[in-house]
Design an enzyme around this catalytic site. Structure first.
Site, short mmCIF file in Angstrom:
data_model
loop_
_atom_site.label_atom_id
_atom_site.label_comp_id
_atom_site.label_asym_id
_atom_site.label_seq_id
_atom_site.Cartn_x
_atom_site.Cartn_y
_atom_site.Cartn_z
N LYS A 72 -7.92 -54.04 -38.60
CA LYS A 72 -8.59 -53.32 -37.51
C LYS A 72 -9.69 -54.16 -36.86
CE LYS A 72 -7.94 -48.66 -39.44
NZ LYS A 72 -8.62 -47.55 -40.09
N ARG A 78 -4.38 -36.88 -44.59
CA ARG A 78 -4.29 -35.90 -43.51
C ARG A 78 -2.88 -35.36 -43.36
NH1 ARG A 78 -6.83 -39.95 -39.27
NH2 ARG A 78 -5.35 -41.13 -40.48
N SER A 96 -10.85 -41.52 -36.40
CA SER A 96 -11.87 -42.28 -35.65
C SER A 96 -11.26 -42.84 -34.36
CB SER A 96 -12.41 -43.43 -36.50
OG SER A 96 -13.04 -42.93 -37.65
N HIS A 126 -14.12 -37.18 -42.32
CA HIS A 126 -14.71 -37.97 -43.42
C HIS A 126 -15.79 -37.16 -44.14
CE1 HIS A 126 -13.79 -41.58 -40.61
NE2 HIS A 126 -12.92 -41.64 -41.60
O1 PNS Z 1 -10.61 -46.35 -43.19
P1 PNS Z 1 -9.57 -47.40 -43.49
O2 PNS Z 1 -9.62 -48.51 -42.44
O3 PNS Z 1 -8.19 -46.82 -43.65
O4 PNS Z 1 -9.99 -48.05 -44.90
C1 PNS Z 1 -9.24 -49.15 -45.45
C2 PNS Z 1 -10.12 -49.88 -46.47
C3 PNS Z 1 -11.41 -50.37 -45.80
C4 PNS Z 1 -10.46 -48.95 -47.61
C5 PNS Z 1 -9.29 -51.10 -47.02
O5 PNS Z 1 -8.94 -51.92 -45.96
C6 PNS Z 1 -10.10 -51.88 -48.06
O6 PNS Z 1 -10.17 -51.48 -49.21
N1 PNS Z 1 -10.71 -53.02 -47.63
C7 PNS Z 1 -11.50 -53.86 -48.49
C8 PNS Z 1 -10.73 -55.11 -48.90
C9 PNS Z 1 -9.72 -54.80 -49.98
O7 PNS Z 1 -10.06 -54.43 -51.10
N2 PNS Z 1 -8.42 -54.95 -49.63
C10 PNS Z 1 -7.34 -54.65 -50.56
C11 PNS Z 1 -6.71 -53.27 -50.32
S1 PNS Z 1 -6.01 -53.13 -48.70
#
Ligand code: PNS
Length: 162
Positions: free
Chosen positions: A41, A90, A129, A17
């Site tokens: 998650k 990645r 992570s 990150h």
């Molecule tokens: O590190 P991650 O878990 O792959 O990140 C995913 C994340 C947090 C960017 C995604 O779940 C997100 O944007 N969450 C906020 C809610 C949202 O906007 N959801 C719509 C897109 S999935």
């Protein structure tokens, strides 16, 4: 002024990150790192803990700030006039998921938002992570993968859970 947001769970932040943060902070005037909720998650650390670990890790970057919120990413972006999302890729295995999110965010934002992908440095291509947490859970030293304050926090968390 160009601004972008780098959203993620950051549970916890890794050197992978931080590599994306460093490189994207050089591309935009301001980079906002967003600690968000991923409904798929179950995090080990609270949003406050994840935010604090990130803040400590990005101190050297003057144009990077860390924020957290519970809600849709595109709502935050509209409210704060941000039109670019940064994500790291990645491997090909990340691509399906990332493409789906990028395209749906673009659709739902009436095509006002774009996602920019940075390919993760080869040095961290294997890193996640989840892998870090798995090693830390069994007492392995993870200081090659995360900053020392994050490694200490993982050690403390898993010690308390024993
Ligand atoms: O590190 P991650 O878990 O792959 O990140 C995913 C994340 C947090 C960017 C995604 O779940 C997100 O944007 N969450 C906020 C809610 C949202 O906007 N959801 C719509 C897109 S999935």
């Amino acid at each position: 002024m160009s601004r972008a947001i780098y959203p993620g769970s950051f549970d916890p932040v890794t050197f992978g990150h931080l590599d994306i943060i460093k490189r994207s902070s050089e591309m935009f005037d301001e980079l906002i790192v967003g600690v968000l909720y991923n409904s798929a998650k179950t995090p080990l650390f609270s949003v406050a803990e994840r935010t604090q670990m990130l803040e400590e890790a990005i101190r050297e970057y003057e144009n990077v700030i860390v924020i957290c919120f519970d809600g849709l990413l595109i709502d935050y972006m509209k409210k704060h006039d941000i039109s670019v999302i940064v994500r790291g890729l990645r491997a090909i295995t990340d691509f399906d998921y990332e493409l789906q999110i990028a395209q749906s965010n673009r659709k739902v934002s009436d095509e006002t938002i774009d996602t920019v992908f940075l390919t993760t440095s080869i040095d961290y291509a294997y890193l996640s992570s989840s892998i870090v947490k798995e090693y830390a859970r069994y007492g392995t030293d993870v200081s090659d993968f995360v900053p020392s304050h994050v490694a200490a926090k993982l050690k403390e968390r898993f010690y308390k859970m024993q």
